[in-house]
Design a protein around this motif. Structure first.
Motif, PDB file in Angstrom:
ATOM      1  N   VAL A 103      12.837  -2.166  14.309  1.00  0.00           N
ATOM      2  CA  VAL A 103      13.264  -2.923  13.242  1.00  0.00           C
ATOM      3  C   VAL A 103      12.785  -2.370  11.671  1.00  0.00           C
ATOM      4  O   VAL A 103      13.747  -2.182  10.688  1.00  0.00           O
ATOM      5  N   ALA A 104      11.555  -2.127  11.382  1.00  0.00           N
ATOM      6  CA  ALA A 104      10.879  -1.802  10.281  1.00  0.00           C
ATOM      7  C   ALA A 104      11.251  -0.589   9.604  1.00  0.00           C
ATOM      8  O   ALA A 104      11.502  -0.409   8.461  1.00  0.00           O
ATOM      9  N   LEU A 105      10.933   0.393  10.469  1.00  0.00           N
ATOM     10  CA  LEU A 105      10.850   1.758   9.931  1.00  0.00           C
ATOM     11  C   LEU A 105      12.153   2.365   9.388  1.00  0.00           C
ATOM     12  O   LEU A 105      12.000   3.094   8.444  1.00  0.00           O
ATOM     13  N   PRO A 106      13.351   2.373  10.055  1.00  0.00           N
ATOM     14  CA  PRO A 106      14.379   2.761   9.520  1.00  0.00           C
ATOM     15  C   PRO A 106      14.674   2.576   8.055  1.00  0.00           C
ATOM     16  O   PRO A 106      15.114   3.556   7.322  1.00  0.00           O
ATOM     17  N   ALA A 107      14.453   1.273   7.472  1.00  0.00           N
ATOM     18  CA  ALA A 107      14.722   1.152   6.102  1.00  0.00           C
ATOM     19  C   ALA A 107      13.760   1.727   5.259  1.00  0.00           C
ATOM     20  O   ALA A 107      14.111   2.019   4.059  1.00  0.00           O
ATOM     21  N   LEU A 128       0.912  -1.172  -0.004  1.00  0.00           N
ATOM     22  CA  LEU A 128       0.100   0.256  -0.061  1.00  0.00           C
ATOM     23  C   LEU A 128       0.858   1.278  -0.162  1.00  0.00           C
ATOM     24  O   LEU A 128       1.831   1.205   0.772  1.00  0.00           O
ATOM     25  N   GLY A 129       0.521   2.174  -0.849  1.00  0.00           N
ATOM     26  CA  GLY A 129       1.281   3.491  -1.039  1.00  0.00           C
ATOM     27  C   GLY A 129       2.744   3.507  -1.724  1.00  0.00           C
ATOM     28  O   GLY A 129       3.306   4.402  -1.723  1.00  0.00           O
ATOM     29  N   ILE A 130       2.993   2.293  -2.172  1.00  0.00           N
ATOM     30  CA  ILE A 130       4.198   2.203  -3.053  1.00  0.00           C
ATOM     31  C   ILE A 130       3.878   2.110  -4.310  1.00  0.00           C
ATOM     32  O   ILE A 130       3.121   0.987  -4.729  1.00  0.00           O
ATOM     33  N   GLY A 131       4.337   2.917  -5.303  1.00  0.00           N
ATOM     34  CA  GLY A 131       3.808   3.125  -6.687  1.00  0.00           C
ATOM     35  C   GLY A 131       5.184   3.463  -7.493  1.00  0.00           C
ATOM     36  O   GLY A 131       6.276   3.257  -6.917  1.00  0.00           O
ATOM     37  N   PRO A 132       4.919   3.968  -8.538  1.00  0.00           N
ATOM     38  CA  PRO A 132       5.950   4.231  -9.617  1.00  0.00           C
ATOM     39  C   PRO A 132       7.130   4.934  -9.030  1.00  0.00           C
ATOM     40  O   PRO A 132       8.248   5.158  -9.619  1.00  0.00           O
ATOM     41  N   ASN A 159      15.473   4.143   2.369  1.00  0.00           N
ATOM     42  CA  ASN A 159      15.405   3.814   0.953  1.00  0.00           C
ATOM     43  C   ASN A 159      14.234   4.344   0.174  1.00  0.00           C
ATOM     44  O   ASN A 159      13.662   4.070  -1.062  1.00  0.00           O
ATOM     45  N   GLY A 160      13.775   5.559   1.073  1.00  0.00           N
ATOM     46  CA  GLY A 160      12.654   6.425   0.200  1.00  0.00           C
ATOM     47  C   GLY A 160      11.082   5.807   0.055  1.00  0.00           C
ATOM     48  O   GLY A 160      10.431   6.204  -0.452  1.00  0.00           O
ATOM     49  N   PHE A 161      10.985   4.668   0.879  1.00  0.00           N
ATOM     50  CA  PHE A 161       9.584   4.411   0.892  1.00  0.00           C
ATOM     51  C   PHE A 161       8.788   4.822   2.229  1.00  0.00           C
ATOM     52  O   PHE A 161       7.679   4.225   2.610  1.00  0.00           O
ATOM     53  N   ASP A 162       8.935   6.052   2.606  1.00  0.00           N
ATOM     54  CA  ASP A 162       8.433   6.536   3.671  1.00  0.00           C
ATOM     55  C   ASP A 162       7.146   7.533   3.395  1.00  0.00           C
ATOM     56  O   ASP A 162       7.060   8.554   4.239  1.00  0.00           O
TER      57      ASP A 162
END
Length: 166
Positions: free
Chosen positions: A123-127, A51-55, A131-134
């Motif tokens: 553990v999960a949020l920093p990545a 969810l929320g990850i697109g082009p 990586n610009g997935f925030d």
């Protein structure tokens, strides 16, 4: 007579805080489970990505990944399934801790209910940020659930502390 009234008022305040806070924590835990379900379902749809990850974040979609490498596609799919399972499991564990321990003012249950999602998010949020997935579309529901959870946890902690003082 005055001390009895003060103790009774403290006990009522503690019970109200525990009830209110545990409801908020429970709602947030249900939100974690709901997010996991969305995550799981998207794995099997044309959306595939979270969810929320697109082009703007990933320049290829399900079909391109499958064409590039069917084994990579299966690997990513298995990670989606596993992560959704762990998110849902955390939500279920928190729900049970809240319903059967936190609501009764048990500090050990509160610590467990808070520690589980904190560890997962730590553990999960920093990545996501590195990586610009925030994106808000990706993390917005989790942020909302976390805010509700933190408010509930703080309200419950106040009730637990009040109950221990009485």
């Amino acid at each position: 007579m005055t001390s009895i009234t003060v103790e009774h008022t403290r006990a009522e305040g503690s019970a109200t805080a525990l009830r209110t806070g545990s409801w908020l924590m429970g709602i947030a835990a249900a939100g974690f489970i709901g997010y996991a379900v969305i995550f799981f379902v998207r794995n099997f749809t044309d959306s595939f990505l979270e969810l929320g990850i697109g082009p703007n974040e990933v320049n290829v979609g399900k079909d391109e990944i499958q064409r590039f490498s069917p084994s990579l596609f299966e690997y990513v799919s298995h990670l989606h399934i596993a992560v959704s399972g762990f998110i849902a499991a955390t939500g279920v564990a928190v729900l049970f801790l809240v319903a059967y321990g936190v609501r009764r003012g048990q500090l050990w249950a509160w610590v467990g209910a808070v520690a589980a999602p904190v560890l997962g998010l730590a553990v999960a949020l920093p990545a996501h940020y590195v990586n610009g997935f925030d994106t808000l579309g990706h993390l917005g529901l989790i942020y909302l659930a976390v805010v509700i959870f933190v408010v509930g946890a703080l309200v419950c902690l106040r009730g637990i502390v009040q109950a221990r003082r009485s």
